[in-house]
Design an enzyme around this catalytic site. Sequence first.
Site, PDB file in Angstrom:
ATOM      1  CG  ASN A  83      -1.699   1.223   1.443  1.00 56.20           C
ATOM      2  OD1 ASN A  83      -1.778   2.055   0.536  1.00 56.20           O
ATOM      3  ND2 ASN A  83      -2.293   1.380   2.623  1.00 56.20           N
TER       4      ASN A  83
ATOM      5  CE  LYS B  67      -0.205   3.341   4.726  1.00 56.08           C
ATOM      6  NZ  LYS B  67      -0.128   3.491   6.169  1.00 56.08           N
TER       7      LYS B  67
ATOM      8  CG  HIS C 282      -5.847   2.125   5.139  1.00 54.06           C
ATOM      9  ND1 HIS C 282      -5.419   3.066   6.046  1.00 54.06           N
ATOM     10  CD2 HIS C 282      -4.849   1.215   5.041  1.00 54.06           C
ATOM     11  CE1 HIS C 282      -4.207   2.734   6.467  1.00 54.06           C
ATOM     12  NE2 HIS C 282      -3.842   1.615   5.869  1.00 54.06           N
TER      13      HIS C 282
ATOM     14  CD  GLU D 238      -2.980   5.652   6.677  1.00 56.29           C
ATOM     15  OE1 GLU D 238      -2.993   5.683   5.430  1.00 56.29           O
ATOM     16  OE2 GLU D 238      -2.037   5.150   7.331  1.00 56.29           O
TER      17      GLU D 238
ATOM     18  CD  GLU E 221      -3.664  -2.357   7.376  1.00 59.12           C
ATOM     19  OE1 GLU E 221      -2.546  -2.597   6.908  1.00 59.12           O
ATOM     20  OE2 GLU E 221      -4.292  -1.315   7.122  1.00 59.12           O
TER      21      GLU E 221
ATOM     22  N   GLY F 124       2.405   2.258  10.842  1.00 64.15           N
ATOM     23  CA  GLY F 124       3.384   3.333  10.702  1.00 64.15           C
ATOM     24  C   GLY F 124       4.082   3.700  11.999  1.00 64.15           C
TER      25      GLY F 124
ATOM     26  CB  SER G 221       5.066  -1.923  12.063  1.00 64.51           C
ATOM     27  OG  SER G 221       4.703  -0.568  12.297  1.00 64.51           O
TER      28      SER G 221
HETATM   29  P1  PGA Z   1       2.710   0.255   7.753  1.00 65.86           P
HETATM   30  O1  PGA Z   1       1.272   0.497   7.109  1.00 65.86           O
HETATM   31  O2  PGA Z   1       3.254  -1.022   7.160  1.00 65.86           O
HETATM   32  O3  PGA Z   1       3.524   1.459   7.354  1.00 65.86           O
HETATM   33  O4  PGA Z   1       2.531   0.141   9.219  1.00 65.86           O
HETATM   34  C1  PGA Z   1       0.359  -0.546   6.888  1.00 65.86           C
HETATM   35  C2  PGA Z   1      -0.900  -0.010   6.262  1.00 65.86           C
HETATM   36  O5  PGA Z   1      -1.344   1.077   6.631  1.00 65.86           O
HETATM   37  O6  PGA Z   1      -1.506  -0.665   5.385  1.00 65.86           O
END
Ligand code: PGA
Length: 254
Positions: A12, A14, A98, A100, A170, A176, A216
């Site tokens: 992803n 983003k 997601h 976010e 997630e 992140g 992560s």
């Molecule tokens: P990350 O993000 O691997 O940077 O923690 C995962 C995601 O948001 O899909």
Amino acid sequence: MDKERKLIIAGNWKCNKTVAESLALVADLRRELAAVKEVDVVVCPAFTALESVSKAILDSNIRLGAQNMGDNGYGAFTGEIAPGMLKEFSVGYVILGHSERRQFQKESDALIARKAAAAHGANLIPIVCVGETLAEREAGITNPVVETQIKGSLAGLSAEQVERTVIAYEPVWAIGTGKTATSAQAQEVHAFIRGVLVGLHGDAVARRVRIQYGGSVKPNNARELMSQPDVDGALVGGASLEVRSFADIVKNSI
Ligand code: PGA
């Protein structure tokens, strides 16, 4: 690694990368992952790079995903992207709900369910994201939160559609942040989600649904996470932006 379901590992990206940067990354990934057959590998660039990346992965084992989609078709929906527009670029997957987007765009389970139905209607495989916040985990309500999200985000889908849906668990506190759920924490919630799916559509359907872990994921924790019986892949953010780390996550998962 011998798994009941074929692993699916998706990057992803983003809101990152110009078209030129996207093309450079995907050219490197193509080379690095040419021999990989055991895992479904998906990259999810920004909308603006979909057309270029789509051409760059022709005749490769890398598949294309989008990061969002509108819940309607074509029409007077300013700023939206219709499922048919994604199909034009051979997109096969679409990330929906997601955290976010749940947080910043206030996406609800009901909206995500409408998007998931629209995705299936266009033969796109939705990757439906769920996960609890840190406050919810600390309050001991991870399971009910995730159950509500699963039931709400898959509402109205047929058993056949649910079977072809990918779910991404997630935990918001792991995205992140460099804090990964332990493999035991991930397995516990994945098994719980599969149990919710059994309740919705029965054992046979639930056993076919692939449940990714996200938050992560890095080369050094991928193997341990993927070795859990109900962890069927990964949704990778930060570590998918660089060829070495994403390729190593895929290779370490096999
Ligand atoms: P990350 O993000 O691997 O940077 O923690 C995962 C995601 O948001 O899909």
